[in-house]
Design an enzyme around this catalytic site. Structure first.
Site, short mmCIF file in Angstrom:
data_model
loop_
_atom_site.label_atom_id
_atom_site.label_comp_id
_atom_site.label_asym_id
_atom_site.label_seq_id
_atom_site.Cartn_x
_atom_site.Cartn_y
_atom_site.Cartn_z
CG HIS A 72 -5.59 -2.07 -0.13
ND1 HIS A 72 -4.90 -1.46 -1.15
CD2 HIS A 72 -5.02 -1.61 1.03
CE1 HIS A 72 -3.98 -0.66 -0.65
NE2 HIS A 72 -4.02 -0.73 0.67
CG ASP B 266 5.41 25.51 0.53
OD1 ASP B 266 4.57 24.87 1.17
OD2 ASP B 266 6.30 26.20 1.08
CB SER C 178 -0.95 -0.04 1.20
OG SER C 178 -1.90 1.00 1.15
#
Length: 444
Positions: free
Chosen positions: A420, A367, A159
């Site tokens: 998953h 940023d 993951s």
């Protein structure tokens, strides 16, 4: 991590080896810079635990190459093994396994509501946490590799560990002999919104699959939601359970066998009381374990930042949710949600409430530096194999294949047999197959 990984030596201590159920175990602690761009500044501790097969002669163990396991998350500590099994059983035949407690987790210097308060105000806390993304984790790993005297090593990323692997391949490929990834091919570019546009659709489809499998649960889920609208029910930690937190039980939907656990969980929802039917203590106790982030607050704080590159994520999942009314708590038949993180988590979870302003600042940060070097990935030479799960509700299949095509030489094994957390179901077979692909020996 636009600058090269620093090559400074790091202080390192190791426990005496001890044995646990056929495993040799050694605990390692490394002192690394908080900010790798300022190696002479503040430092933190990163913990890692080494496992090897106790049946092997010590000389043979010392000859084995290292395998670094990168846990899912963000905010996930390394697995605590009580014995080899699944993928670790397979890996122990070939490697010394190093379970990393990524910075801020486990026995590494912690980052939570208690310790972050030591940093000062929310702005100071948010600034501190900017050093807890994949670029810093990879820089830690490189310092650790050298401290252990290892040459290029193999990584196994589950993951979010796969996201970290892509960062590793971008900025420190010289440290890698090969990489295995399961359910973890991150999109290399674009805003976080595209992730949630894709995954909301897959979560809705998984809900439909679940309710087709257990049609009687459709009425139970709606009944619980409407009950919570009108009757106060409280978790063991004291806060009222809301409908939207109940919907977080959709975490069960991310697994093969765990999905059936959701059915059993719902069966225990109601009990009769003198005040009428109420949610049972058993149900509320389990629910608390599903929704609390007390043990991994970084998951909520940093979750969307793992997609941030040059722009604010600005609560992407919450914004995308507005165009999916079927997930609204007030929907006639509300659906379970997935792994998404929403701003209201920081209103309702006691472990997160003190971190609300910090989370807001991280969500607004514009940023963020780059996490991937697409040009370098396009000319990658490190052998990489990745398992992509067709119906993964957390890491979208189509976005994963897009990324795979952008990394030179990356081999994909796509499977519809797993979800998953596939390595929890048949980790040995998955690991062997990927290792065989990396080594050029087929399925291992």
């Amino acid at each position: 991590m636009s600058a090269p990984v620093p090559r400074i030596p790091v202080p390192h201590t190791a426990s005496a080896p001890y044995t646990v159920r056929g495993m040799n175990v050694t605990d390692h602690r490394f002192t690394v810079p908080l900010d790798h761009a300022a190696p002479d500044g503040e430092s933190i501790t990163v913990f890692a635990r080494e496992y090897s097969d106790a049946a092997l002669p010590a000389a043979r163990v010392r000859e084995l190459p290292w395998l670094l396991y990168l846990q899912g998350g963000p905010g996930g500590k390394g697995s605590r093994l009580l014995q080899f099994g699944g993928w670790t059983k397979a890996a122990s035949k070939h490697f010394r396994i190093l379970m990393l407690d990524q910075r801020g987790t486990g026995l590494s210097t912690p980052a939570d509501r208690q310790t972050l308060a030591l940093r000062g105000d929310a702005a100071a806390q948010a600034d501190y946490l900017t050093h807890f993304r994949a670029d810093s984790i990879v820089a830690d790993a490189e310092l650790i590799r050298r401290a252990l005297g290892s040459g290029p090593w193999t990584t196994y990323g589950q993951s979010y560990g796969g996201f970290c692997t892509l960062t590793y391949l971008s900025y420190a490929p010289e440290g890698l002999r090969g990489s295995l990834i399961t359910g973890g091919l991150a999109p290399l570019t674009g805003p976080a919104d595209r992730v949630y546009e894709a995954t909301f659709g897959r979560v809705a489809a998984r809900n439909a699959e679940y309710f087709a499998r257990y049609p009687e649960d459709r009425d139970i889920v709606t009944r619980i939601a409407r009950h919570l609208d009108s009757v106060p029910e409280y978790l063991p930690s004291g806060e009222r359970l809301s409908v939207r937190r109940f919907q977080m039980a959709g975490s069960y939907l991310g697994g093969n066998t765990r999905v059936d656990g959701l059915h059993y969980f719902l069966q225990e929802a109601f009990v009769p009381t003198p005040d009428g039917d109420r949610l049972s203590d058993t149900f509320l106790e389990t629910m608390h374990g599903l929704v609390s982030r007390a043990s991994n607050p970084l998951y909520a704080l940093m979750h969307e930042s793992i997609y941030g590159q040059g722009e604010a994520t600005n609560w992407a999942a919450w914004r995308v949710l507005q165009s999916h009314p079927e997930f609204e708590p007030a929907a006639a038949e509300p659906l379970f949600t997935g792994e998404m993180v929403y701003p209201w988590y920081f209103d309702e979870d006691p472990a997160l409430v003190p971190l609300k302003e910090t989370a807001e600042l991280l969500a607004k940060k514009t940023d963020w530096g780059p996490l991937y070097d697409t040009a370098r990935l396009a000319r990658n030479t490190v052998p990489v194999a990745a398992a992509v799960y067709t119906d993964d509700i957390y890491v979208d299949r189509d976005l994963s294949l897009e990324t795979a095509a952008a990394v030179k030489g990356l081999q994909v094994w796509e499977s519809g047999d797993f979800h998953h957390d596939g390595i929890a179901d048949d980790g040995e077979a998955i690991f062997n197959r990927l290792l065989g692909m990396v080594r050029g020996t087929g399925d291992g």
